[in-house]
Design a protein around this motif. Sequence first.
Motif, PDB file in Angstrom:
ATOM      1  N   ARG A  45       0.836  -1.216   0.000  1.00 24.20           N
ATOM      2  CA  ARG A  45       0.000   0.000   0.000  1.00 24.20           C
ATOM      3  C   ARG A  45       0.866   1.260   0.000  1.00 24.20           C
ATOM      4  O   ARG A  45       0.611   2.203  -0.756  1.00 24.20           O
ATOM      5  CB  ARG A  45      -0.930   0.015   1.222  1.00 24.20           C
ATOM      6  CG  ARG A  45      -2.091  -0.950   1.116  1.00 24.20           C
ATOM      7  CD  ARG A  45      -3.049  -0.793   2.297  1.00 24.20           C
ATOM      8  NE  ARG A  45      -4.168  -1.722   2.192  1.00 24.20           N
ATOM      9  CZ  ARG A  45      -4.144  -2.977   2.632  1.00 24.20           C
ATOM     10  NH1 ARG A  45      -3.044  -3.442   3.216  1.00 24.20           N
ATOM     11  NH2 ARG A  45      -5.187  -3.770   2.493  1.00 24.20           N
TER      12      ARG A  45
ATOM     13  N   SER B 295       3.109   1.485  -3.373  1.00 25.13           N
ATOM     14  CA  SER B 295       2.336   1.884  -4.555  1.00 25.13           C
ATOM     15  C   SER B 295       1.885   3.338  -4.465  1.00 25.13           C
ATOM     16  O   SER B 295       1.863   4.056  -5.465  1.00 25.13           O
ATOM     17  CB  SER B 295       1.129   0.954  -4.747  1.00 25.13           C
ATOM     18  OG  SER B 295       0.254   1.024  -3.638  1.00 25.13           O
TER      19      SER B 295
ATOM     20  N   HIS C 109       2.962  -9.265  -1.793  1.00 25.55           N
ATOM     21  CA  HIS C 109       3.046  -7.806  -1.786  1.00 25.55           C
ATOM     22  C   HIS C 109       3.464  -7.272  -3.153  1.00 25.55           C
ATOM     23  O   HIS C 109       2.937  -6.247  -3.609  1.00 25.55           O
ATOM     24  CB  HIS C 109       4.023  -7.334  -0.702  1.00 25.55           C
ATOM     25  CG  HIS C 109       3.404  -7.252   0.659  1.00 25.55           C
ATOM     26  ND1 HIS C 109       2.969  -6.073   1.214  1.00 25.55           N
ATOM     27  CD2 HIS C 109       3.123  -8.226   1.569  1.00 25.55           C
ATOM     28  CE1 HIS C 109       2.455  -6.318   2.415  1.00 25.55           C
ATOM     29  NE2 HIS C 109       2.543  -7.612   2.657  1.00 25.55           N
TER      30      HIS C 109
ATOM     31  N   LYS D  75       0.413  -7.571  -5.489  1.00 25.12           N
ATOM     32  CA  LYS D  75      -0.611  -6.559  -5.186  1.00 25.12           C
ATOM     33  C   LYS D  75      -0.158  -5.174  -5.637  1.00 25.12           C
ATOM     34  O   LYS D  75      -0.962  -4.373  -6.127  1.00 25.12           O
ATOM     35  CB  LYS D  75      -0.909  -6.566  -3.680  1.00 25.12           C
ATOM     36  CG  LYS D  75      -1.765  -7.749  -3.249  1.00 25.12           C
ATOM     37  CD  LYS D  75      -2.067  -7.716  -1.762  1.00 25.12           C
ATOM     38  CE  LYS D  75      -3.018  -8.851  -1.377  1.00 25.12           C
ATOM     39  NZ  LYS D  75      -3.271  -8.889   0.078  1.00 25.12           N
ATOM     40  N   CYS D  76       1.130  -4.900  -5.465  1.00 20.12           N
ATOM     41  CA  CYS D  76       1.673  -3.602  -5.873  1.00 20.12           C
ATOM     42  C   CYS D  76       1.538  -3.422  -7.388  1.00 20.12           C
ATOM     43  O   CYS D  76       1.151  -2.350  -7.863  1.00 20.12           O
ATOM     44  CB  CYS D  76       3.140  -3.506  -5.438  1.00 20.12           C
ATOM     45  SG  CYS D  76       3.744  -1.816  -5.286  1.00 20.12           S
TER      46      CYS D  76
ATOM     47  N   GLU E 145      -1.032   5.045   4.582  1.00 16.78           N
ATOM     48  CA  GLU E 145      -0.787   3.778   3.887  1.00 16.78           C
ATOM     49  C   GLU E 145       0.286   2.922   4.551  1.00 16.78           C
ATOM     50  O   GLU E 145       0.445   1.746   4.215  1.00 16.78           O
ATOM     51  CB  GLU E 145      -0.372   4.040   2.435  1.00 16.78           C
ATOM     52  CG  GLU E 145      -1.444   4.695   1.586  1.00 16.78           C
ATOM     53  CD  GLU E 145      -1.424   6.223   1.657  1.00 16.78           C
ATOM     54  OE1 GLU E 145      -2.130   6.865   0.870  1.00 16.78           O
ATOM     55  OE2 GLU E 145      -0.669   6.774   2.510  1.00 16.78           O
TER      56      GLU E 145
ATOM     57  N   SER F 165       2.074   0.411   6.963  1.00 16.96           N
ATOM     58  CA  SER F 165       1.511  -0.755   7.652  1.00 16.96           C
ATOM     59  C   SER F 165       1.852  -0.770   9.140  1.00 16.96           C
ATOM     60  O   SER F 165       1.566  -1.745   9.838  1.00 16.96           O
ATOM     61  CB  SER F 165       1.975  -2.053   6.984  1.00 16.96           C
ATOM     62  OG  SER F 165       3.372  -2.049   6.773  1.00 16.96           O
TER      63      SER F 165
END
Length: 313
Positions: A27, A30, A54, A57-58, A201, A203
């Motif tokens: 998150r 990106s 990860h 997803k990125c 964003e 984590s």
Amino acid sequence: MQNKITHLFNIKYPIVQGGMIWVSGWRLASAVSNAGGLGLIGAGSMYPEVLREHIQKCKKVTDKPFGVNVPMLYPDIEKIMEIIVEEGVKIVFTSAGNPKTWTSFLKEKGIKVVHVVSSVKFALKAELSGVDAVVCEGFEAGGHNGREETTTFALIPMVKEQLKIPVIAAGGIGSGRGMLAAMVLGADGVQIGSRFAATKESSAHDNFKKTILEVKDGDTQVTLKELAPVRLVKNKFYNEIQELYQQNPTKEQLIELLGRARAKRGMFEGNLDDGELEIGQIAGIIHEIKPAKAVLNDIIEEFNAVKAFIHHI
């Protein structure tokens, strides 16, 4: 704002987000990349298959360049490097180890390689190993740190004087003014960690994010130099370390006190007493949790405003 770093990574601004453990997931990476910087996924706190997830997803949420930060002192390094190649990652930042170990392997796969250093000696070694750029990280930085205790603004000009490859400054930079100062001293770009740790964003646990906002000058300290120097917020765990030092402990006693998963406990799970809380000295100027895009825009806006002001003096 085009220069050596923006050309090297094909990004809009010469700003790299630090690949921090427990803080830098897909998150954050990106969001920074989409805003024009270079986002990094922090592989140091990820099992290989978690890293793969990860990266995937990125790739789904940004078509901009992003990279992976790999501290080489962690296990499963071979699997991590295999996944980076398999998933088509084009940029890797390595740290905490010999750059010779993986640089040629990655370069042969067409991957840009940057190594993090804390001294001129290691910067020269990194250049000889064939890296594309170095990150010069000063003693102000959060997390794992150099043993030399050289500050960022002393290190940049010394490294710049010796190297031909691009230099990225890190440690104690969290604003446009700081970015401009680093570049005046010879940096081609900056890497910013703490400021991005305190974003929506990130984590990091909300407890840790709130703690970052409360940190003032003198609230962090580098300790555990016998193991791996690390800058921590002064909390209950930090105080326990200092009490143990009063007894002239052995390395084994320090390892026993540290135990396992301290950083995860503090930064990811939000245990503010017993966890490691790693943050840089620059946290003293962080007063608000914002989206990563807003942070990056603030930095660029201030950079341009101060640069214009100086130009007119």
